[in-house]
Design a protein around this motif. Sequence first.
Motif, PDB file in Angstrom:
ATOM      1  N   LYS A   1     -10.095   5.417   8.834  1.00 31.69           N
ATOM      2  CA  LYS A   1     -11.020   6.259   8.081  1.00 31.69           C
ATOM      3  C   LYS A   1     -10.557   6.506   6.651  1.00 31.69           C
ATOM      4  N   GLY A   2      -9.293   6.187   6.364  1.00 28.43           N
ATOM      5  CA  GLY A   2      -8.847   6.441   5.012  1.00 28.43           C
ATOM      6  C   GLY A   2      -7.474   5.870   4.709  1.00 28.43           C
ATOM      7  N   TYR A   3      -7.174   5.803   3.414  1.00 24.53           N
ATOM      8  CA  TYR A   3      -5.896   5.266   2.931  1.00 24.53           C
ATOM      9  C   TYR A   3      -5.572   5.992   1.641  1.00 24.53           C
ATOM     10  N   MET A   4      -4.507   6.772   1.658  1.00 29.31           N
ATOM     11  CA  MET A   4      -4.104   7.542   0.477  1.00 29.31           C
ATOM     12  C   MET A   4      -2.633   7.319   0.160  1.00 29.31           C
ATOM     13  N   LEU A   5      -2.293   7.534  -1.092  1.00 35.68           N
ATOM     14  CA  LEU A   5      -0.895   7.446  -1.495  1.00 35.68           C
ATOM     15  C   LEU A   5      -0.258   8.824  -1.413  1.00 35.68           C
TER      16      LEU A   5
ATOM     17  N   ILE B   1     -12.156   8.155   3.399  1.00 34.65           N
ATOM     18  CA  ILE B   1     -11.445   8.651   2.227  1.00 34.65           C
ATOM     19  C   ILE B   1     -10.428   7.617   1.738  1.00 34.65           C
ATOM     20  N   TYR B   2     -10.634   7.146   0.510  1.00 37.60           N
ATOM     21  CA  TYR B   2      -9.696   6.206  -0.096  1.00 37.60           C
ATOM     22  C   TYR B   2      -9.304   6.707  -1.470  1.00 37.60           C
ATOM     23  N   GLY B   3      -8.012   6.708  -1.750  1.00 36.54           N
ATOM     24  CA  GLY B   3      -7.524   7.180  -3.042  1.00 36.54           C
ATOM     25  C   GLY B   3      -8.049   6.325  -4.184  1.00 36.54           C
ATOM     26  N   THR B   4      -8.040   6.876  -5.382  1.00 36.54           N
ATOM     27  CA  THR B   4      -8.566   6.178  -6.557  1.00 36.54           C
ATOM     28  C   THR B   4      -7.914   4.820  -6.765  1.00 36.54           C
ATOM     29  N   GLU B   5      -6.596   4.747  -6.580  1.00 40.54           N
ATOM     30  CA  GLU B   5      -5.890   3.475  -6.784  1.00 40.54           C
ATOM     31  C   GLU B   5      -6.375   2.414  -5.810  1.00 40.54           C
ATOM     32  N   ILE B   6      -6.678   2.822  -4.586  1.00 41.43           N
ATOM     33  CA  ILE B   6      -7.139   1.881  -3.565  1.00 41.43           C
ATOM     34  C   ILE B   6      -8.538   1.397  -3.902  1.00 41.43           C
ATOM     35  N   VAL B   7      -9.434   2.326  -4.238  1.00 46.33           N
ATOM     36  CA  VAL B   7     -10.808   1.963  -4.577  1.00 46.33           C
ATOM     37  C   VAL B   7     -10.831   1.014  -5.772  1.00 46.33           C
TER      38      VAL B   7
ATOM     39  N   ILE C   1     -22.965  -0.913  -6.199  1.00 44.08           N
ATOM     40  CA  ILE C   1     -22.279   0.274  -5.683  1.00 44.08           C
ATOM     41  C   ILE C   1     -20.825  -0.071  -5.361  1.00 44.08           C
ATOM     42  N   ALA C   2     -20.627  -1.229  -4.734  1.00 40.25           N
ATOM     43  CA  ALA C   2     -19.270  -1.662  -4.376  1.00 40.25           C
ATOM     44  C   ALA C   2     -18.405  -1.874  -5.615  1.00 40.25           C
ATOM     45  N   ASP C   3     -19.044  -2.197  -6.743  1.00 40.78           N
ATOM     46  CA  ASP C   3     -18.313  -2.373  -8.002  1.00 40.78           C
ATOM     47  C   ASP C   3     -18.055  -1.055  -8.708  1.00 40.78           C
TER      48      ASP C   3
END
Length: 209
Positions: free
Chosen positions: A98-102, A122-128, A160-162
């Motif tokens: 469901k998510g990946y954060m630093l 939920i994905y952190g900005t760096e991941i997105v 949207i994906a971009d």
Amino acid sequence: MKLLIIDDDKIVCTSLKTILSSDSEINVVEMGYSGKDAIALYEATKPDVLLMDIRMEFMSGLEAGEHILSKHSDAKILYLTTFLDDEYIIKALNIGAKGYMLKQDFEGIISAVKAVNLGHNIYGTEIVNKLPKLLSQQEEHFSYETFGITEKEYEIILKIADGLSNKEIAEALFLSEGTIRNYISLILEKLSLRDRTQIAIFYYKNRHY
């Protein structure tokens, strides 16, 4: 909400417990220090959310997560790690996390855990920011026709994906923002999703990696 914390660094586990327990809605039911602990403790506690590190001795968090999700497809796993490796991000997406954060984003951990508990991704900005690049290196293999998605709707999904906003999509496709909002509502309905973020994640998860 019942939360299970898994990290091979006991100090990190204790710190996370202290931070998360400060919120009255979060009950840290148990802590573990390995992938094997994650599997055993998940079965024992049946948490609402599993907050887990990735690199751990003997069994990684990704391996443990894949095992848990193979038996409990509704498991809500949020990875919290110091590593931004492409292969880890892709694996987390593919197994259904469901998510990946630093760990450097720990200030937002309480809201992230709550969002995951509500079913959000939920994905952190760096991941997105890394996902479009990973995406461009892969071959498309998933057909949206099964869901009744039209060419125009698929084009909007790509935008949207971009990371484009409704206004930017409207300008790129020479349409009004209202029309774009209507298209997005149709896309959400067809794919049974809740928001724009889920559209992007759905797209990433249905790529061939």
